[in-house]
Design a protein around this motif. Structure first.
Motif, short mmCIF file in Angstrom:
data_model
loop_
_atom_site.label_atom_id
_atom_site.label_comp_id
_atom_site.label_asym_id
_atom_site.label_seq_id
_atom_site.Cartn_x
_atom_site.Cartn_y
_atom_site.Cartn_z
N GLY A 117 1.97 0.92 13.70
CA GLY A 117 2.32 2.11 12.94
C GLY A 117 3.56 1.94 12.08
O GLY A 117 4.20 0.89 12.05
N LEU A 118 3.87 3.03 11.37
CA LEU A 118 4.98 3.06 10.43
C LEU A 118 5.88 4.23 10.77
O LEU A 118 5.46 5.18 11.43
CB LEU A 118 4.46 3.23 9.00
CG LEU A 118 3.45 2.17 8.52
CD1 LEU A 118 2.89 2.56 7.16
CD2 LEU A 118 4.09 0.80 8.47
N GLY A 119 7.13 4.17 10.30
CA GLY A 119 8.05 5.27 10.56
C GLY A 119 9.14 5.35 9.52
O GLY A 119 9.28 4.48 8.65
N LEU A 120 9.91 6.43 9.62
CA LEU A 120 11.04 6.67 8.73
C LEU A 120 12.29 6.91 9.56
O LEU A 120 12.22 7.53 10.62
CB LEU A 120 10.81 7.93 7.88
CG LEU A 120 9.71 7.89 6.83
CD1 LEU A 120 9.49 9.29 6.25
CD2 LEU A 120 10.07 6.92 5.71
N ILE B 44 2.12 7.34 5.28
CA ILE B 44 2.45 6.97 6.66
C ILE B 44 1.40 7.51 7.62
O ILE B 44 0.94 6.80 8.52
CB ILE B 44 3.87 7.46 7.04
CG1 ILE B 44 4.90 6.63 6.26
CG2 ILE B 44 4.11 7.35 8.53
CD1 ILE B 44 6.32 7.16 6.35
N VAL B 45 0.98 8.75 7.42
CA VAL B 45 -0.08 9.33 8.25
C VAL B 45 -1.39 8.58 8.04
O VAL B 45 -2.08 8.22 9.00
CB VAL B 45 -0.25 10.84 7.96
CG1 VAL B 45 -1.51 11.39 8.61
CG2 VAL B 45 0.98 11.61 8.41
N ARG B 46 -1.71 8.28 6.78
CA ARG B 46 -2.94 7.54 6.45
C ARG B 46 -2.97 6.19 7.15
O ARG B 46 -4.01 5.75 7.63
CB ARG B 46 -3.02 7.35 4.93
CG ARG B 46 -4.19 6.50 4.46
CD ARG B 46 -4.03 6.02 3.03
NE ARG B 46 -2.98 5.01 2.98
CZ ARG B 46 -2.13 4.84 1.97
NH1 ARG B 46 -2.17 5.63 0.92
NH2 ARG B 46 -1.21 3.90 2.02
N LEU C 118 0.83 -1.21 0.00
CA LEU C 118 0.00 0.00 0.00
C LEU C 118 0.86 1.26 0.00
O LEU C 118 0.34 2.36 -0.12
CB LEU C 118 -0.93 0.01 1.23
CG LEU C 118 -1.97 -1.09 1.30
CD1 LEU C 118 -2.71 -1.03 2.63
CD2 LEU C 118 -2.94 -0.99 0.13
N LEU C 119 2.15 1.09 0.13
CA LEU C 119 3.06 2.23 0.26
C LEU C 119 3.73 2.57 -1.06
O LEU C 119 4.10 1.66 -1.82
CB LEU C 119 4.11 1.92 1.34
CG LEU C 119 3.52 1.66 2.72
CD1 LEU C 119 4.54 1.04 3.66
CD2 LEU C 119 2.97 2.97 3.30
N ASP D 179 16.00 14.40 7.48
CA ASP D 179 15.92 15.23 6.27
C ASP D 179 16.08 14.43 4.99
O ASP D 179 15.63 14.85 3.93
CB ASP D 179 16.98 16.34 6.32
CG ASP D 179 16.71 17.35 7.43
OD1 ASP D 179 15.54 17.48 7.84
OD2 ASP D 179 17.68 17.97 7.90
N LYS D 180 16.76 13.29 5.11
CA LYS D 180 16.98 12.42 3.95
C LYS D 180 16.56 10.99 4.32
O LYS D 180 17.40 10.16 4.64
CB LYS D 180 18.45 12.45 3.54
CG LYS D 180 18.91 13.81 3.08
CD LYS D 180 20.37 13.79 2.71
CE LYS D 180 20.81 15.18 2.30
NZ LYS D 180 22.24 15.25 2.02
N PRO D 181 15.26 10.73 4.28
CA PRO D 181 14.79 9.39 4.68
C PRO D 181 15.47 8.29 3.86
O PRO D 181 15.63 8.41 2.65
CB PRO D 181 13.29 9.42 4.40
CG PRO D 181 12.94 10.86 4.31
CD PRO D 181 14.17 11.57 3.83
N HIS D 182 15.89 7.23 4.58
CA HIS D 182 16.55 6.12 3.89
C HIS D 182 15.95 4.77 4.28
O HIS D 182 16.31 3.75 3.71
CB HIS D 182 18.05 6.12 4.20
CG HIS D 182 18.37 6.07 5.66
ND1 HIS D 182 18.40 4.90 6.38
CD2 HIS D 182 18.65 7.06 6.54
CE1 HIS D 182 18.68 5.17 7.65
NE2 HIS D 182 18.84 6.47 7.77
N ASN D 183 15.03 4.77 5.25
CA ASN D 183 14.46 3.51 5.74
C ASN D 183 13.01 3.73 6.12
O ASN D 183 12.71 4.58 6.94
CB ASN D 183 15.28 3.04 6.95
CG ASN D 183 14.73 1.81 7.62
OD1 ASN D 183 13.60 1.80 8.09
ND2 ASN D 183 15.53 0.77 7.71
N LEU D 184 12.13 2.97 5.50
CA LEU D 184 10.71 2.96 5.86
C LEU D 184 10.47 1.67 6.62
O LEU D 184 10.85 0.58 6.14
CB LEU D 184 9.84 3.00 4.61
CG LEU D 184 8.35 2.75 4.80
CD1 LEU D 184 7.71 3.85 5.64
CD2 LEU D 184 7.66 2.64 3.45
#
Length: 179
Positions: free
Chosen positions: A72-75, A140-142, A24-25, A79-84
């Motif tokens: 939940g989900l996170g990053l 992620i918010v959804r 879904l992401l 400033d430079k997300p590299h992992n979901l």
């Protein structure tokens, strides 16, 4: 040298729930479900004799049953997300167990960095320019209410990780505890 880590494997039904969420992401470098795990101690590139010493210590180490849930989900990478990732719900028993494993590994000569333990399951590795940040953060918010079933784990695994151009390949070297 063997690139290694200690982790908890996930039951098949939890991996299935994570795969559904993963698709879904809006990401492209999805971690394959066979690589889903909760890393407790990353050992890095380690000499075989040191891993053998750790193996002997872990063979005598009690593995407690843990009741866990993903919420939940996170990053990672402000400033430079590299992992979901999927976030493992805070659990005092898990944190105590992880701290004891860190102490045990350090006692076997592993030089481990001191950093806050944030239990998670990586769903995707992000590359700059490979995703729309607003779209990803909105997803992620959804999906903030995403929850897996509660699951129990009674086993710790020592993994080898081999880096390949298309992603890491993990295989279990040894398991500790009982299923």
């Amino acid at each position: 040298m063997i690139r290694a880590f200690l982790a908890l494997e996930l039951p098949a039904h939890i991996r299935s729930q994570l795969v559904l969420q993963q698709y879904l992401l809006p990401v492209d470098r999805r971690v394959p479900p066979e690589n889903f795990h909760i890393t407790l101690v990353f050992l890095g590139d380690s000499p075989v004799h040191q891993l053998e010493e750790l193996h002997l210590a872990l063979s005598q180490f009690p593995i407690p049953p843990l009741q866990l849930q993903i919420k939940g989900l996170g990053l990672f990478g402000k400033d430079k997300p590299h992992n979901l990732h999927a976030v493992v719900a805070p659990d005092a028993a898990l944190s105590r167990f992880q701290a004891k494993l860190m102490t045990l590994a350090r006692g076997c000569g592993f030089a481990l960095p001191s950093r806050r333990f944030r239990p998670h399951v990586t769903l995707s590795y992000l590359r700059a320019g490979s995703f729309d940040r607003i779209e990803l953060e909105s997803a992620i918010v959804r999906d903030a209410q995403f929850r897996t079933d509660l699951f129990e784990t009674r086993e710790l695994a020592l993994f080898r990780s081999v880096l390949r151009p298309d992603g890491a390949e993990h295989d279990v070297l040894e398991r500790y505890g009982s299923v």
